[in-house]
Design an enzyme around this catalytic site. Structure first.
Site, PDB file in Angstrom:
ATOM      1  N   HIS A 100       0.642  -1.236   0.021  1.00 58.64           N
ATOM      2  CA  HIS A 100       0.156   0.366  -0.052  1.00 58.64           C
ATOM      3  C   HIS A 100       1.047   1.296   0.417  1.00 58.64           C
ATOM      4  O   HIS A 100       1.358   1.779   1.059  1.00 58.64           O
ATOM      5  CB  HIS A 100      -1.110   0.128   1.234  1.00 58.64           C
ATOM      6  CG  HIS A 100      -2.320  -0.536   1.212  1.00 58.64           C
ATOM      7  ND1 HIS A 100      -3.312  -0.572   0.097  1.00 58.64           N
ATOM      8  CD2 HIS A 100      -2.322  -2.020   1.384  1.00 58.64           C
ATOM      9  CE1 HIS A 100      -3.880  -0.946   0.070  1.00 58.64           C
ATOM     10  NE2 HIS A 100      -4.167  -2.039   0.336  1.00 58.64           N
ATOM     11  N   ASP A 105      -5.389   2.080   2.112  1.00 55.68           N
ATOM     12  CA  ASP A 105      -5.437   1.283   3.088  1.00 55.68           C
ATOM     13  C   ASP A 105      -6.327   2.701   3.805  1.00 55.68           C
ATOM     14  O   ASP A 105      -6.919   1.812   4.959  1.00 55.68           O
ATOM     15  CB  ASP A 105      -4.185   0.223   4.417  1.00 55.68           C
ATOM     16  CG  ASP A 105      -3.143   1.823   3.900  1.00 55.68           C
ATOM     17  OD1 ASP A 105      -2.866   2.987   3.223  1.00 55.68           O
ATOM     18  OD2 ASP A 105      -2.320   1.916   4.335  1.00 55.68           O
ATOM     19  N   HIS A 240      12.216   2.229 -26.739  1.00 52.29           N
ATOM     20  CA  HIS A 240      13.350   0.299 -27.517  1.00 52.29           C
ATOM     21  C   HIS A 240      14.472  -0.342 -28.693  1.00 52.29           C
ATOM     22  O   HIS A 240      12.549  -0.348 -29.526  1.00 52.29           O
ATOM     23  CB  HIS A 240      12.257  -0.865 -27.058  1.00 52.29           C
ATOM     24  CG  HIS A 240      11.802  -0.392 -25.726  1.00 52.29           C
ATOM     25  ND1 HIS A 240      12.484  -0.401 -24.181  1.00 52.29           N
ATOM     26  CD2 HIS A 240      11.089  -0.458 -24.772  1.00 52.29           C
ATOM     27  CE1 HIS A 240      11.654  -0.125 -23.358  1.00 52.29           C
ATOM     28  NE2 HIS A 240      10.465  -0.217 -23.558  1.00 52.29           N
ATOM     29  N   TYR A 296      -8.163   7.251 -17.715  1.00 59.70           N
ATOM     30  CA  TYR A 296      -8.891   8.115 -17.387  1.00 59.70           C
ATOM     31  C   TYR A 296      -9.295   9.951 -17.674  1.00 59.70           C
ATOM     32  O   TYR A 296      -7.907  10.690 -17.585  1.00 59.70           O
ATOM     33  CB  TYR A 296      -8.354   8.248 -15.325  1.00 59.70           C
ATOM     34  CG  TYR A 296      -7.961   6.903 -15.054  1.00 59.70           C
ATOM     35  CD1 TYR A 296      -8.713   5.887 -15.602  1.00 59.70           C
ATOM     36  CD2 TYR A 296      -7.608   6.924 -14.431  1.00 59.70           C
ATOM     37  CE1 TYR A 296      -8.916   4.229 -14.700  1.00 59.70           C
ATOM     38  CE2 TYR A 296      -7.745   5.525 -13.701  1.00 59.70           C
ATOM     39  CZ  TYR A 296      -7.593   4.259 -13.895  1.00 59.70           C
ATOM     40  OH  TYR A 296      -7.912   3.204 -13.297  1.00 59.70           O
ATOM     41  N   GLU A 370      -0.796   9.046  10.408  1.00 58.63           N
ATOM     42  CA  GLU A 370      -1.920   8.465  11.262  1.00 58.63           C
ATOM     43  C   GLU A 370      -3.007   9.774  11.790  1.00 58.63           C
ATOM     44  O   GLU A 370      -4.030   8.723  11.903  1.00 58.63           O
ATOM     45  CB  GLU A 370      -1.823   7.100  11.683  1.00 58.63           C
ATOM     46  CG  GLU A 370      -1.394   5.986  11.066  1.00 58.63           C
ATOM     47  CD  GLU A 370      -0.895   4.721  11.678  1.00 58.63           C
ATOM     48  OE1 GLU A 370      -1.368   3.489  11.627  1.00 58.63           O
ATOM     49  OE2 GLU A 370      -0.683   4.818  13.235  1.00 58.63           O
TER      50      GLU A 370
END
Length: 389
Positions: A100, A105, A240, A296, A370
Site C-alpha cells: 500500500h 489502506d 526500445h 482516466y 496516522e
C-alpha cells in the site's frame, strides 16, 4: 446520547488498527478479494446497513435515514501497488512485491470509521448515505467505471472522495474548485524501417534516427500546437531499439503518457501525434504502427459540492486548515463518477517531516501520518451531515 466529536474520538484507535491490518495484507487491483471480505464483515458489525457486493472485489453499504432527502456517496479505494516495501514497522506488508504505497489502506479505514459513526447517528440523517469501497483504482480501465455500470450511482445526487497526500502537511486539507487532477492517456508507436550492418547505413532505413526525430518533434505539440495558457504534458517514457552494437535494427518501439485538463484539446492530441509520426516516417521511407488509448478522464470538481465541503472544512477544522491547491497532473478514476453525478475530490495532508514521513506516493518507503486518518473521518462525517441536512 453521545456527541459526534465523542464518537469520532472513540473510533480513533479502531481506524488506525484497520489501516494497519490492511497495510499488512495488501492486494493488487482486481484481486482485492480478502480486502473486500474484511470490509464486508466489518460493516456487518455496525448494524442498520444494507450491504451488497456490486462486483467481485468491491463493497457498498447503504444507510437510509429516518427522513427523506438527498442521496450522497462516500468513496474509498482499496487496491495496492506492485512494489516491494522497504519500511520496517510492525505492520509492514506480508505480501512479497505488493504494498500500500498510495494511502488506499488509510482511505478504506477512514470510510469504515465514518460508516460506524454515521450509523450511530442515523436519526440525524435526512436522505441516504452510500459507503462505496472501490477496487482497482490503480490499474486502467479502473474499477470506477465497472461500479457505475453496476448501478451504484442510481438515484444518487452527489459523490465525495478523499486522498491522503504526502505532498500536503498534516493539518491541511486541500480543495480545488473545477479541475483537480488531469486526464491520463497513453500512446505507443512502432517505427518499421530496414535493418542492416552499422558500417553500411546507406543500405538501411534507420528507425533509430527516425525515432529520435519523432521524440523531438512531439515536444512541438505542447510548445506550438496549443494555447500557451493550456496545461498539457506529453512525456516519452519508452524507447526500445537494437540488440547488438554493430547492427542497425529494423524497428523501434516508442511509448509515452499524455496529461491534460481540457476535454477539447484532449480529443485532438491523438491526431497531432499521428500527424508528426506519419510525416517523419514517410519522409524517410519507413512505415509505422500507432495506438492511442484514452485512460482516466480529468477529475473536475463540482462548484456547489466543493463549496459545501469548503464551508464544512472551515467550520470543523478552521480556515487555517483549508488550503486551495493548484490542479495536479496525476490522475484518478474518480472522474468516472463525476461524468454521471456532481462530485468533489479532496486532499488530506498526511506528510510529517519531523517524523520522517516524507516519501512520495508509489515509493517503497511511503507512509502516512496516522493522525490524518481522524481528519478524513471528521471530513466524511461532518461533510455528509452538512450536505444532507
Amino acid at each position: 446520547m453521545k456527541m459526534i466529536h465523542e464518537l469520532i474520538e472513540e473510533v480513533k484507535d479502531e481506524v488506525i488498527g484497520w489501516r494497519r491490518y490492511l497495510h499488512k495484507y495488501p492486494e493488487l487491483s482486481f484481486q482485492e478479494e480478502k480486502t473486500a471480505q474484511f470490509v464486508y464483515e466489518t460493516l456487518q458489525t455496525f448494524g442498520d446497513l444494507e450491504i451488497i457486493r456490486p462486483t467481485k472485489t468491491s463493497v457498498m453499504a447503504r444507510l437510509i435515514g429516518q427522513q427523506p432527502g438527498k442521496v450522497i456517496v462516500l468513496r474509498a479505494d482499496m487496491d495496492a501497488l506492485p512494489i516491494e516495501e522497504e519500511n520496517d514497522f510492525d505492520f509492514v506488508s506480508q505480501s512479497s512485491g505488493v504494498m500500500h504505497a498510495c494511502g488506499h489502506d488509510g482511505h478504506t479505514a477512514m470510510l469504515l470509521g465514518a460508516a460506524k459513526i454515521l450509523t450511530q447517528v442515523k436519526d440525524q440523517i435526512k436522505g441516504e448515505v452510500r459507503f462505496l469501497f472501490q477496487h482497482a483504482e490503480e490499474l486502467p480501465p479502473g474499477g470506477a467505471q465497472e461500479l457505475v455500470a453496476a448501478g451504484v450511482l442510481d438515484g444518487v445526487d452527489m459523490i465525495i472522495g478523499t486522498h491522503l497526500m504526502s505532498t500536503l502537511p498534516f493539518g491541511k486539507i486541500g480543495l480545488s474548485y473545477g479541475p483537480m487532477m488531469a486526464g491520463a492517456d497513453t500512446f505507443r508507436i512502432s517505427v518499421v524501417g530496414k535493418g542492416g550492418h552499422a558500417s553500411q547505413p546507406e543500405l538501411t532505413i534507420d528507425p533509430i534516427a527516425i525515432g529520435t526525430q519523432i521524440v523531438t518533434n512531439l515536444q512541438h505539440i505542447v510548445s506550438r500546437y496549443c494555447d500557451a495558457q493550456e496545461t498539457l504534458v506529453i512525456s516519452v517514457t519508452q524507447f526500445h531499439a537494437g540488440s547488438a552494437i554493430n547492427v542497425i535494427p529494423s524497428n523501434v518501439r516508442i511509448g509515452g503518457s499524455v496529461r491534460s485538463f481540457n476535454p477539447n484539446l484532449r480529443e485532438k492530441i491523438p491526431t497531432y501525434i499521428e500527424r508528426i509520426v506519419k510525416g517523419i516516417t514517410e519522409a524517410h521511407g519507413a512505415t509505422y504502427e500507432y495506438d492511442y488509448q484514452f485512460g482516466y478522464a480529468p477529475t473536475i470538481n463540482d462548484e456547489e459540492v466543493t463549496k459545501l465541503l469548503d464551508e464544512a472544512v472551515c467550520e470543523v477544522f478552521g480556515e487555517k486548515s483549508r488550503e486551495y491547491i493548484k490542479p495536479i497532473m496525476g490522475s484518478e478514476d474518480f472522474s468516472a463518477y463525476q461524468k454521471v453525478v456532481p462530485g468533489s475530490y479532496i486532499f488530506i495532508g498526511a506528510r510529517n517531516g519531523e517524523n520522517g514521513i516524507i516519501h512520495p506516493h508509489h515509493h517503497p518507503k511511503f507512509d502516512i501520518d496516522e493522525q490524518a486518518l481522524q481528519f478524513g473521518v471528521k471530513l466524511f462525517v461532518h461533510g455528509t451531515l452538512k450536505i444532507l441536512n
